[in-house]
Design a protein around this motif. Structure first.
Motif, PDB file in Angstrom:
ATOM      1  N   SER A   1      51.889  45.017  32.739  1.00 26.35           N
ATOM      2  CA  SER A   1      52.566  46.148  32.124  1.00 26.35           C
ATOM      3  C   SER A   1      52.505  46.036  30.598  1.00 26.35           C
ATOM      4  CB  SER A   1      54.007  46.232  32.607  1.00 26.35           C
ATOM      5  OG  SER A   1      54.833  45.336  31.914  1.00 26.35           O
ATOM      6  N   ILE A   2      52.882  47.088  29.925  1.00 29.69           N
ATOM      7  CA  ILE A   2      52.851  47.112  28.458  1.00 29.69           C
ATOM      8  C   ILE A   2      53.817  46.078  27.889  1.00 29.69           C
ATOM      9  CG2 ILE A   2      53.385  48.521  26.430  1.00 29.69           C
ATOM     10  CD1 ILE A   2      52.440  50.954  28.057  1.00 29.69           C
ATOM     11  N   LEU A   3      55.008  45.959  28.494  1.00 33.49           N
ATOM     12  CA  LEU A   3      55.997  44.999  27.996  1.00 33.49           C
ATOM     13  C   LEU A   3      55.482  43.573  28.127  1.00 33.49           C
ATOM     14  CD1 LEU A   3      59.271  46.591  29.396  1.00 33.49           C
ATOM     15  CD2 LEU A   3      58.386  46.718  27.073  1.00 33.49           C
ATOM     16  N   THR A   4      54.905  43.230  29.271  1.00 34.68           N
ATOM     17  CA  THR A   4      54.364  41.895  29.490  1.00 34.68           C
ATOM     18  C   THR A   4      53.258  41.610  28.478  1.00 34.68           C
ATOM     19  OG1 THR A   4      54.852  42.127  31.829  1.00 34.68           O
ATOM     20  CG2 THR A   4      53.360  40.346  31.207  1.00 34.68           C
ATOM     21  N   LYS A   5      52.418  42.581  28.236  1.00 35.91           N
ATOM     22  CA  LYS A   5      51.316  42.441  27.286  1.00 35.91           C
ATOM     23  C   LYS A   5      51.846  42.078  25.899  1.00 35.91           C
ATOM     24  CE  LYS A   5      47.571  45.202  25.319  1.00 35.91           C
ATOM     25  NZ  LYS A   5      46.949  46.524  25.341  1.00 35.91           N
ATOM     26  N   HIS A   6      52.997  42.638  25.524  1.00 38.11           N
ATOM     27  CA  HIS A   6      53.599  42.368  24.215  1.00 38.11           C
ATOM     28  C   HIS A   6      54.629  41.235  24.279  1.00 38.11           C
ATOM     29  CE1 HIS A   6      51.643  45.653  22.145  1.00 38.11           C
ATOM     30  NE2 HIS A   6      51.960  46.461  23.152  1.00 38.11           N
ATOM     31  N   GLU A   7      54.618  40.491  25.389  1.00 39.11           N
ATOM     32  CA  GLU A   7      55.521  39.346  25.599  1.00 39.11           C
ATOM     33  C   GLU A   7      56.990  39.731  25.453  1.00 39.11           C
ATOM     34  OE1 GLU A   7      54.271  36.084  23.170  1.00 39.11           O
ATOM     35  OE2 GLU A   7      52.294  35.971  24.107  1.00 39.11           O
ATOM     36  N   ILE A   8      57.323  40.885  26.004  1.00 42.30           N
ATOM     37  CA  ILE A   8      58.712  41.355  26.016  1.00 42.30           C
ATOM     38  C   ILE A   8      59.222  41.208  27.438  1.00 42.30           C
ATOM     39  CG2 ILE A   8      60.243  43.332  25.700  1.00 42.30           C
ATOM     40  CD1 ILE A   8      58.206  44.385  23.628  1.00 42.30           C
ATOM     41  N   ARG A   9      60.287  40.420  27.588  1.00 38.92           N
ATOM     42  CA  ARG A   9      60.870  40.189  28.904  1.00 38.92           C
ATOM     43  C   ARG A   9      61.598  41.454  29.357  1.00 38.92           C
ATOM     44  NH1 ARG A   9      66.078  37.563  30.304  1.00 38.92           N
ATOM     45  NH2 ARG A   9      65.946  37.084  32.505  1.00 38.92           N
ATOM     46  N   ALA A  10      61.346  41.874  30.561  1.00 39.70           N
ATOM     47  CA  ALA A  10      62.002  43.059  31.113  1.00 39.70           C
ATOM     48  C   ALA A  10      62.406  42.780  32.549  1.00 39.70           C
ATOM     49  CB  ALA A  10      61.072  44.260  31.058  1.00 39.70           C
ATOM     50  N   ILE A  11      63.568  43.285  32.925  1.00 41.60           N
ATOM     51  CA  ILE A  11      64.055  43.141  34.294  1.00 41.60           C
ATOM     52  C   ILE A  11      64.259  44.538  34.852  1.00 41.60           C
ATOM     53  CG2 ILE A  11      65.908  42.279  35.760  1.00 41.60           C
ATOM     54  CD1 ILE A  11      66.521  40.231  33.551  1.00 41.60           C
ATOM     55  N   PRO A  12      63.480  44.918  35.871  1.00 38.06           N
ATOM     56  CA  PRO A  12      63.694  46.245  36.477  1.00 38.06           C
ATOM     57  C   PRO A  12      65.075  46.305  37.141  1.00 38.06           C
ATOM     58  CG  PRO A  12      61.651  45.222  37.274  1.00 38.06           C
ATOM     59  CD  PRO A  12      62.390  44.200  36.493  1.00 38.06           C
ATOM     60  N   LEU A  13      65.770  47.402  36.938  1.00 37.53           N
ATOM     61  CA  LEU A  13      67.089  47.585  37.528  1.00 37.53           C
ATOM     62  C   LEU A  13      66.988  48.539  38.708  1.00 37.53           C
ATOM     63  CD1 LEU A  13      69.232  48.052  34.297  1.00 37.53           C
ATOM     64  CD2 LEU A  13      68.930  45.961  35.637  1.00 37.53           C
ATOM     65  N   ASN A  14      67.647  48.182  39.785  1.00 38.20           N
ATOM     66  CA  ASN A  14      67.695  49.044  40.957  1.00 38.20           C
ATOM     67  C   ASN A  14      68.952  49.899  40.834  1.00 38.20           C
ATOM     68  OD1 ASN A  14      67.344  50.220  43.420  1.00 38.20           O
ATOM     69  ND2 ASN A  14      68.024  48.440  44.597  1.00 38.20           N
ATOM     70  N   VAL A  15      68.784  51.133  40.367  1.00 40.17           N
ATOM     71  CA  VAL A  15      69.926  52.012  40.140  1.00 40.17           C
ATOM     72  C   VAL A  15      69.743  53.317  40.893  1.00 40.17           C
ATOM     73  CG1 VAL A  15      70.481  51.037  37.877  1.00 40.17           C
ATOM     74  CG2 VAL A  15      68.893  52.941  38.026  1.00 40.17           C
ATOM     75  N   SER A  16      70.863  53.964  41.170  1.00 39.31           N
ATOM     76  CA  SER A  16      70.815  55.223  41.918  1.00 39.31           C
ATOM     77  C   SER A  16      70.538  56.429  41.021  1.00 39.31           C
ATOM     78  CB  SER A  16      72.143  55.431  42.653  1.00 39.31           C
ATOM     79  OG  SER A  16      73.195  55.528  41.707  1.00 39.31           O
ATOM     80  N   HIS A  17      70.894  56.333  39.733  1.00 37.73           N
ATOM     81  CA  HIS A  17      70.735  57.456  38.816  1.00 37.73           C
ATOM     82  C   HIS A  17      70.291  56.925  37.453  1.00 37.73           C
ATOM     83  CE1 HIS A  17      73.459  59.035  41.881  1.00 37.73           C
ATOM     84  NE2 HIS A  17      73.009  60.238  41.546  1.00 37.73           N
ATOM     85  N   ALA A  18      69.752  57.797  36.648  1.00 32.51           N
ATOM     86  CA  ALA A  18      69.273  57.428  35.312  1.00 32.51           C
ATOM     87  C   ALA A  18      70.396  57.577  34.287  1.00 32.51           C
ATOM     88  CB  ALA A  18      68.077  58.285  34.929  1.00 32.51           C
ATOM     89  N   PHE A  19      71.490  56.808  34.497  1.00 34.39           N
ATOM     90  CA  PHE A  19      72.610  56.872  33.566  1.00 34.39           C
ATOM     91  C   PHE A  19      72.136  56.527  32.160  1.00 34.39           C
ATOM     92  CE2 PHE A  19      74.918  56.168  37.566  1.00 34.39           C
ATOM     93  CZ  PHE A  19      75.798  57.239  37.490  1.00 34.39           C
ATOM     94  N   HIS A  20      72.872  57.009  31.175  1.00 34.41           N
ATOM     95  CA  HIS A  20      72.586  56.773  29.759  1.00 34.41           C
ATOM     96  C   HIS A  20      71.241  57.363  29.352  1.00 34.41           C
ATOM     97  CE1 HIS A  20      76.149  54.369  29.837  1.00 34.41           C
ATOM     98  NE2 HIS A  20      75.633  53.587  30.752  1.00 34.41           N
ATOM     99  N   SER A  21      70.938  58.514  29.911  1.00 31.22           N
ATOM    100  CA  SER A  21      69.717  59.225  29.519  1.00 31.22           C
ATOM    101  C   SER A  21      69.930  60.727  29.694  1.00 31.22           C
ATOM    102  CB  SER A  21      68.522  58.761  30.350  1.00 31.22           C
ATOM    103  OG  SER A  21      68.540  59.361  31.631  1.00 31.22           O
ATOM    104  N   LYS A  22      69.068  61.487  29.081  1.00 28.48           N
ATOM    105  CA  LYS A  22      69.140  62.954  29.168  1.00 28.48           C
ATOM    106  C   LYS A  22      68.848  63.457  30.580  1.00 28.48           C
ATOM    107  CE  LYS A  22      70.063  63.256  24.822  1.00 28.48           C
ATOM    108  NZ  LYS A  22      71.444  63.293  24.449  1.00 28.48           N
TER     109      LYS A  22
END
Length: 173
Positions: A1-22
Motif C-alpha cells: 500500500s501507499i502507507l507501507t511504501k512510505h514506512e507509515i504504520r497503519a492499522i485498519p479499523l473495523n467500523v460500522s460507519h465512517a464517523f468523523h467524516s463528511k
C-alpha cells in the motif's frame, strides 16, 4: 500500500460507519433533531474537545457541537499537545488496548512522561491483571488512589497487625 511504501504504520479499523467524516452528512439532520431533545450540562471534570482541541467551556456542548463532532476529523495529536501544555505528564488510555498510547508518545515532547494502558490485548494478561498493573504504575508515580473505593465491591476487611517488628529467636537442639 501507499502507507507501507512510505514506512507509515497503519492499522485498519473495523467500523460500522465512517464517523468523523463528511460521509456521515446524510444522518446529521435526524441526529441533530434527536440530540436537541437532550439537556446538556457542563462537564464536572476537564474535558477536551477533539474537534476544537480546547478544554470544553460551559454551554459549549450542544446538538450542533455533536453534529460537528460526527463530521470533523479527530485532531488527536493536537489534543495530546493541549494536555501536555496544561501541565500533564501522566497519560492513561481507557480503552480495550493501548493502541493510542504509541500515538500519544509521538505527540509529547517530554520523554519523562508516563503512558499507561488500562487494558491490554496481550494474550498472557487478563483484564484484571492489566487493570492492577495500570493502578500499580500510577500509584508508584505518586497518583493518589482511593483505596476505599477500590476495595468497596470486595467487602474486604482490614486486619490489625502489630506496629513493631516481630522478634524471632531460634533454638537448635
Amino acid at each position: 500500500s501507499i502507507l507501507t511504501k512510505h514506512e507509515i504504520r497503519a492499522i485498519p479499523l473495523n467500523v460500522s460507519h465512517a464517523f468523523h467524516s463528511k460521509l456521515m452528512q446524510p444522518i446529521c439532520d435526524e441526529f441533530k433533531a434527536i440530540a436537541s431533545q437532550i439537556e446538556f450540562k457542563a462537564p464536572q471534570i476537564k474535558l477536551l474537545s477533539n474537534v476544537t482541541v480546547d478544554f470544553i467551556k460551559e454551554n459549549q456542548i450542544t446538538a450542533d457541537y455533536w453534529v460537528e463532532h460526527i463530521l470533523s476529523a479527530v485532531n488527536f495529536a493536537g489534543c495530546v499537545k493541549s494536555i501536555e501544555q496544561s501541565g500533564c505528564d501522566i497519560y492513561q488510555e481507557l480503552g480495550p488496548d493501548g493502541t493510542l498510547i504509541g500515538l500519544a508518545q509521538q505527540s509529547v515532547s517530554d520523554s519523562d512522561s508516563l503512558f499507561v494502558a488500562s487494558l491490554s490485548r496481550d494474550g498472557n494478561a487478563s483484564d484484571w491483571h492489566s487493570m492492577l498493573n495500570a493502578i500499580g504504575q500510577l500509584y508508584t508515580q505518586g497518583v493518589k488512589i482511593d483505596w476505599n473505593e477500590y476495595d468497596k465491591p470486595y467487602l474486604r476487611q482490614k486486619v490489625l497487625l502489630p506496629t513493631y517488628p516481630f522478634q524471632r529467636e531460634r533454638y537448635w537442639v
